[in-house]
Structures are given as C-alpha cells and as structure tokens.
Design a protein around this motif. Structure first.
Motif, short mmCIF file in Angstrom:
data_model
loop_
_atom_site.label_atom_id
_atom_site.label_comp_id
_atom_site.label_asym_id
_atom_site.label_seq_id
_atom_site.Cartn_x
_atom_site.Cartn_y
_atom_site.Cartn_z
N SER A 24 47.81 -32.64 -22.10
CA SER A 24 48.74 -32.16 -23.13
C SER A 24 49.23 -30.77 -22.82
CB SER A 24 48.05 -32.18 -24.50
OG SER A 24 47.66 -33.48 -24.85
N ALA A 28 53.07 -29.74 -22.02
CA ALA A 28 53.73 -28.70 -22.80
C ALA A 28 54.30 -27.63 -21.89
CB ALA A 28 52.74 -28.08 -23.79
N THR A 56 65.25 -40.97 -29.50
CA THR A 56 64.34 -40.00 -30.10
C THR A 56 63.78 -40.51 -31.42
OG1 THR A 56 66.29 -38.90 -30.99
CG2 THR A 56 65.31 -37.96 -29.02
N SER A 57 64.60 -41.09 -32.25
CA SER A 57 64.10 -41.58 -33.53
C SER A 57 63.30 -42.86 -33.36
CB SER A 57 65.26 -41.82 -34.50
OG SER A 57 66.16 -42.78 -33.96
N LYS A 60 59.36 -42.49 -32.39
CA LYS A 60 58.43 -41.71 -33.21
C LYS A 60 57.02 -42.31 -33.16
CE LYS A 60 61.22 -38.53 -34.68
NZ LYS A 60 61.06 -37.15 -34.21
N GLY A 62 55.49 -43.07 -30.65
CA GLY A 62 54.84 -42.56 -29.45
C GLY A 62 54.69 -43.59 -28.36
N GLN A 324 58.34 -35.91 -23.82
CA GLN A 324 58.44 -34.91 -24.88
C GLN A 324 59.73 -35.08 -25.68
OE1 GLN A 324 55.99 -32.51 -25.66
NE2 GLN A 324 54.81 -33.75 -24.25
N TYR A 325 60.79 -35.40 -24.96
CA TYR A 325 62.08 -35.61 -25.64
C TYR A 325 62.02 -36.82 -26.55
CZ TYR A 325 66.99 -36.68 -26.39
OH TYR A 325 68.20 -36.98 -26.96
N SER A 327 59.35 -38.22 -27.86
CA SER A 327 58.35 -38.09 -28.92
C SER A 327 58.72 -37.05 -29.96
CB SER A 327 56.99 -37.74 -28.31
OG SER A 327 56.55 -38.76 -27.44
N TYR A 328 59.31 -35.93 -29.51
CA TYR A 328 59.51 -34.81 -30.42
C TYR A 328 60.94 -34.28 -30.46
CZ TYR A 328 54.51 -34.93 -29.45
OH TYR A 328 53.23 -35.36 -29.27
N GLY A 329 61.80 -34.80 -29.58
CA GLY A 329 63.17 -34.31 -29.56
C GLY A 329 63.33 -32.95 -28.93
N VAL A 330 62.32 -32.49 -28.17
CA VAL A 330 62.41 -31.18 -27.53
C VAL A 330 62.77 -31.36 -26.06
CG1 VAL A 330 60.77 -30.11 -29.10
CG2 VAL A 330 59.93 -31.15 -27.01
#
Length: 361
Positions: A24, A28, A56-57, A60, A62, A324-325, A327-330
C-alpha cells in the motif's frame, strides 16, 4: 498469446498484514510520484473520462480488472516490466481484483497484433487497459475504441505523451525514447565516436525509431554522425542472424567506430560481431536497456554504456496508478510520468548490477 492472471500472491502464499501495508505504501508512493513534465496536467482529462462513463464509479467495490498489454514472454526486458506489474498487482488482488497480462508470441507483426490484444482486453469488460503504443497507425484505433467505451487507458513504455493525448488516454508512463537516444548520441561523441551505427531489429516501431533518431541528433549536436541499420523484425531474438548482419556492416564500412542497439539481445549479438570482425580496438558499444551481460561488459571496460528506462518502474507505476485511479479517482497530474532515461556507465554500474540480481532492472 501469453495470458497470465494474478489470482493469488506470488509463491501461492497469503500476504501478511505487514506485506499488504508495504504494498500500500509503495502504491501510494507511485501515485504521488512527480516526474519531469513536458506536457499538460491531466486532471481535467481524468474528470472528463469519469463523467463519460469511465470506471471510477464502477470500481468502488475495489474489484478492479486491469489488463496489461506487453511484450513477448521470453523477452528479458518485459520480464522486468511484468515483475513490476505483478508487485503492484498484489494490492489489486488484495482488493478482490485482478491483473491480466497479454503479449504477442513474436514481433513479426507487432502493430496489428498489439491492436488485436487491445481489442481482446476490451472484450473482457476491463476496468482499465494499460498498453504501449508501438505502432500508432495500427494501434490508435483500437485504443480509441476502448476510450470511447469509457474504459480508462494508460499508455506506457512506448508512444510518449503524444500518444496519450492523441488517443484520449489518461497518461503516459515510461521513458522518453528520443531523449534517451540523444543522451546516448552525446555520450558516444564525447568519448570520441564519429560514425555511429544504430542497429534496429524492429524497424517501424515508434519507440525504436525514436531511439535511433535521438542517437543521430545527439551525435550531430556534438559534431558526430549516425545512420540506422534496419533489420527484418524476424531477426529479433535470432542472435546468429543479427551477428552476421552487423559483422557485414562493419566489414563493409571501416569508418564505423560505434554501435548502439535497441535492446539487450542485439547488444550481445553486436559484441560478437565486433569480435568476429576484429574491430574491438576501434568500435565502441552501447545499448538501450540492461542485462547482466551488458553490465559485466561495462564493468570490464568492453562497453561504454547502457541506457536504462527502468522497466520495473514502468510496470509498477502503470498498474498502481490505474488501480488508484479506479479505486479512489486520484491520479498524478504530471504527463508524461517519466521513468528514464538513466545512463549506466562504469561510474554507477555496481548499483545497476545489484538491481539486476534482484530482478528489477
């Protein structure tokens, strides 16, 4: 076609909490990485893709299904990329998702085969696709089809930021092949080379053409010259054929005083050709990418450099950023997100040797 799905951690063992925490942290770090940027930030592009039905939605939960198009399974360079993707895939698997690798059996029909693999991935209802854009005229349409269907696409390894922007993909992750070539051309010229031969066993591929062009322009900037020796792509992975072709070029033109190859297998063939042509006292060798034999020659003073695009990082960052994109939109704003080039010479070869022994360089 190689089709390998990460359905469990490497070795068949369950990941400990400590191991999952480590993965993780690495993921990150990948998402936060800042690379040298020569393009526009992609925040708006990412938002637009998500609003047009991107994943992205939908992701969610995962359970992200990430498909990675890569090279031949027996290509050592792609083994390092896959190792990076597999390490990043541990976090994907921990969330209930999967990473599937697809690769061609040969490089004889690279562009069309890569396009077919992209469409194969698209047919599997992927959460995201990670793909090199080796031959744009063959591949761009397939990539655009995925983008049009709302699948986030990340271009990596080949094509550059231009390919990402042209196809509507979110980001380019990898080295700048042209700039890598320029660095090699400059290094050759600074060490006294005047006439450099760039051996290209995958002519027409965007990354190999960019590499040879970079060598030429870098050499020219320092008063040297370079020309390309294009060989049939069927010669790739055929050491005897490549060796004989290079030997013939050296015997035909005795003004050639430097050789550079687009990959490590061809560099071994070039070393053999130089020896067979009895040109070791005047022809300097360099290559793109790394292997133990290249590093041993550099350490022993028989090769000038190897240009490392750090393939492990390409696989690791591409899968991590996609995950990451989803799962979290980042997503990091830098585009391109560069992993190289890094010139390995006698000054830093020991560190590179340690990385190669670990299977990540």
């Amino acid at each position: 076609m190689e089709r390998t799905q990460i359905g469990r951690p490497l070795g068949g063992r369950r990941l400990s909490r400590r191991a999952l925490a480590a993965v993780s942290v690495l993921a990150a770090a990948a998402a936060a990485l800042t690379g040298c940027s020569s393009g526009k930030a992609t925040g708006d592009t990412a938002k637009a893709t998500a609003s047009e039905g991107g994943s992205t939605s939908a992701a969610k939960s995962g359970k992200n299904a990430i498909y990675v198009i890569g090279g031949k399974p027996d290509d050592p360079f792609w083994s390092a990329i896959k190792r990076g993707g597999e390490d990043a895939g541990k976090l994907v698997k921990a969330g209930g998702g999967s990473v599937t690798f697809l690769g061609p059996k040969t490089y004889d029909n690279l562009g069309p085969d890569a396009a077919k693999l992209t469409l194969t991935a698209l047919s599997q209802n992927p959460s995201a696709i990670v793909v090199p854009d080796w031959v744009p005229e063959n591949q761009d349409d397939a990539i655009k089809q995925a983008v049009k269907k709302g699948v986030p696409v990340f271009v990596y390894n080949a094509g550059g930021v231009e390919a990402a922007e042209r196809t509507g993909s979110l980001k380019y992750i990898g080295s700048d092949d042209y700039e890598a070539g320029k660095a090699g051309g400059v290094k050759f010229a600074e060490e006294g080379a005047k006439n450099i031969l760039c051996v290209n066993t995958v002519p027409g591929a965007a990354n190999s053409e960019a590499r040879c062009k970079g060598i030429k322009d870098g050499a020219k900037s320092k008063g040297a010259k370079s020309k390309q020796l294009p060989l049939p792509s069927s010669n790739f992975g055929n050491p005897s054929a490549v060796t004989q072709a290079i030997k013939g070029a050296l015997l035909k033109d005795d003004t050639i005083d430097a050789l550079v190859t687009i990959g490590v297998q061809d560099a071994d063939s070039s070393a053999a050709a130089i020896e067979q042509a009895k040109a070791g006292d005047k022809v300097t060798l360099g290559t793109f990418d790394l292997s133990q034999s290249q590093l041993d020659r550099i350490k022993n003073g028989k090769q000038l450099f190897a240009i490392d695009q750090q393939p492990y990082l390409q696989g690791f960052y591409a899968v991590s950023i996609a995950n990451q994109y989803l799962s979290y939109g980042v997503i990091p704003p830098q585009n391109p997100l560069l992993t190289g080039p890094l010139l390995v010479t006698k000054d830093n070869v020991d560190e590179a040797i340690a990385g190669t022994k670990a299977g990540v360089r």
